[in-house]
Every structure is written in C-alpha cells, then in structure tokens.
Design a protein around this motif. Structure first.
Motif, PDB file in Angstrom:
ATOM      1  N   HIS A   6      24.239 -24.316  -2.047  1.00  0.00           N
ATOM      2  CA  HIS A   6      24.424 -25.546  -1.260  1.00  0.00           C
ATOM      3  C   HIS A   6      23.081 -26.184  -0.923  1.00  0.00           C
ATOM      4  N   LEU A   7      22.407 -26.688  -1.936  1.00  0.00           N
ATOM      5  CA  LEU A   7      21.123 -27.361  -1.764  1.00  0.00           C
ATOM      6  C   LEU A   7      21.307 -28.868  -1.905  1.00  0.00           C
ATOM      7  N   HIS A   8      20.845 -29.612  -0.914  1.00  0.00           N
ATOM      8  CA  HIS A   8      20.816 -31.072  -0.991  1.00  0.00           C
ATOM      9  C   HIS A   8      19.381 -31.543  -1.272  1.00  0.00           C
ATOM     10  N   LEU A   9      19.231 -32.419  -2.236  1.00  0.00           N
ATOM     11  CA  LEU A   9      17.960 -33.101  -2.463  1.00  0.00           C
ATOM     12  C   LEU A   9      18.163 -34.582  -2.201  1.00  0.00           C
ATOM     13  N   ILE A  10      17.155 -35.219  -1.627  1.00  0.00           N
ATOM     14  CA  ILE A  10      17.257 -36.638  -1.275  1.00  0.00           C
ATOM     15  C   ILE A  10      16.057 -37.381  -1.851  1.00  0.00           C
ATOM     16  N   TRP A 230      26.797 -17.498  -0.390  1.00  0.00           N
ATOM     17  CA  TRP A 230      25.777 -17.954   0.540  1.00  0.00           C
ATOM     18  C   TRP A 230      25.242 -19.320   0.116  1.00  0.00           C
ATOM     19  N   GLY A 231      24.893 -20.135   1.118  1.00  0.00           N
ATOM     20  CA  GLY A 231      24.241 -21.411   0.849  1.00  0.00           C
ATOM     21  C   GLY A 231      23.284 -21.762   1.970  1.00  0.00           C
ATOM     22  N   SER A 232      22.238 -22.495   1.635  1.00  0.00           N
ATOM     23  CA  SER A 232      21.260 -22.871   2.661  1.00  0.00           C
ATOM     24  C   SER A 232      21.707 -24.079   3.473  1.00  0.00           C
TER      25      SER A 232
END
Length: 278
Positions: A6-10, A230-232
């Motif tokens: 669960h990584l978001h990049l913006i 797991w996710g960040s």
C-alpha cells in the motif's frame, strides 16, 4: 522480506489529485526516490503502488508512472493497484485494455462516496468480472460501511477482496465493539483478506504500540495468518507517525508470532493474492 502492499506516490506536475487541496499535510510531491531510500534501510524488499484517487482522466497516466518505475534496474516496485470506475458502462473495456504485467489489482475508494455506490447492479456485475481477470479488489470503506462491503462481497463470490487499513477503525475515538463484530463477519467470507496498513492515521498523535494492539490482534485472530498482509499507507501514515515508526510498530506487534507466521504476513500472502514473484 517485507512487501509493502500500500504505497502511494504523488507527482503533482504530472497527475491531478483533486482531493489534496483539502489535506494540506499531504499536499506535496511524494517521490519514489525518497521512499526507496527509506524503504531499503527498513528492510522493505518490494512494493505495490496503491492508486491515489487521481482525476479519472489521469488513471492511465498513474499506471504508466508505475510501469516506468518497474522498468528501472533494482526497483522495489512490483506492480500497481489501479483506480477504476466500476459504476461506469465502460468498465469492461477498461479491463480489457489493462497491461496485467503492471496492474495487479483494482480499487475504487468507497469511504468518500455515497453508501449506495457499490449497491448498484452494474457496480456488482463489474466487480464480478474481476475474478475472471485474476484481479483482486481492494475495499477502502469506513467502519460503519463494512456491512455494505459485505453485501458487495456476497454478490461477488468468485472475486478476491482485500479490506484496507483493518477496516478503518476509529482508534482515536476508542470505538471497538461494532467494528470488531464487522471484522468477524468479513472474515467468515473465504475470499476476503485483511490489510494491516497505516492504522496510526486513525489513532491520536500520542498513540503507542499498545494503542494499536487490540485492533491488529483482532484482525489477525479473525482472519488467521494466511489472510493478512502488511502495507505502509505511505505517506498517509505520516499524519500521526512516520514510515520508520510504523515499520517498528509492526515488528513489535508481531514479535510473538512464529517465523512462518511473520513470513506469511510480511510477504507470502501478498505474493499469493497479487501473483507476485518473490
């Protein structure tokens, strides 16, 4: 091995994020380079990019960004969980255009949408199509919406589901019983998995590991070690913590587990759900 599911990049120069103006603490560029530097030091060996509720016209651009990162040598990026609009007639054509070497799953954020969105016959028919494409559906819903999520799951028995952020419990408000009962009901569905991701964002700023423990342990007890990942939730986890602190809390919360149980939670369940090579 720790896989971040669960990584978001913006990247605001390339992609439009209409909701960011209302969240000033996150309204910045969050680059892969900065994440990679930190993740490597924390023992994260792979990551899935989670869609960031971009403007619908930028969904393909967001996926292309992930594909470019996947093509880099030494990358942690293992794939994209793409945004989509299952409420639209064009959803099946959208699925047919996807590059499944890049797109590993689908999410449509539900917690900021009307409750009835996922109850339409078209939405449910389109989510059923994900099973045939081998694409899991991430459910991002508030705790009060989990029974609505169960309705969707029951209408789509051949699709794999992942419930994000432990079902978004109101940790700051101390709410537990109704949420816990909903988690129990979700776990009775064999095609549902739970993601323990960035729940520090739902606690107060003075949270401790013991603040989080009842919620995490209930999810694991309900789903079992073979259906949790797991996710960040980076950078959302930075609202009340940091990536480093959330990883440290994760290790504390699983200190009593066996090596095999941690291996399932940290990596192998993610590999099964999203068809990732380890």
């Amino acid at each position: 091995m720790l896989i971040d599911t669960h990584l978001h990049l913006i990247d605001r120069k390339r992609i439009s994020y209409p909701w960011l103006e209302d969240v000033p603490d996150l309204n910045a560029d969050w680059s892969y380079a900065a994440y990679d530097d930190m993740a490597q030091r924390l023992g994260i060996e792979g990551a899935l990019h989670m869609e960031v509720d971009v403007d619908p016209t930028d969904i393909a651009t967001e996926t292309a960004m992930v594909a470019e990162l996947m093509a880099q040598g030494g990358t942690l990026m293992r794939g994209a969980i793409s945004s989509a609009r299952p409420e639209d007639e064009g959803f099946e054509a959208f699925l047919d255009r996807l590059d499944l070497t890049v797109v590993k799953g689908i999410r449509r954020v539900l917690h900021v949408m009307p409750d009835d969105l996922s109850r339409s016959s078209l939405f449910r028919a389109n989510i059923r199509k994900l099973g045939a494409h081998g694409l899991p559906f991430d459910i991002c819903a508030l705790a009060r919406q989990l029974d609505i999520a169960i309705e969707l799951i029951d209408a789509c028995p051949d699709t794999e589901f992942v419930v994000d952020h432990c079902g978004v419990p109101d940790i700051a408000g101390g709410a537990y019983d109704d949420w816990a009962a909903s988690i129990n009901r979700l776990a009775q569905r064999p095609n549902v998995n739970a993601k323990i991701s960035g729940i520090t964002a739902y606690a107060t700023p003075d949270w401790t590991v013991d603040t989080l423990r009842p919620y995490v342990e209930h999810v694991i007890e309900s789903f079992g070690w073979d259906r949790v990942v797991w996710g960040s939730d980076s950078p959302v986890c930075t609202l009340n913590a940091s990536l480093e602190r959330w990883v440290a809390a994760t290790h504390d919360l699983t200190a009593g587990a066996s090596d095999d149980e941690r291996a399932l939670f940290y990596a192998f369940n993610a590999a099964r759900i999203w068809d990732l090579a380890l």
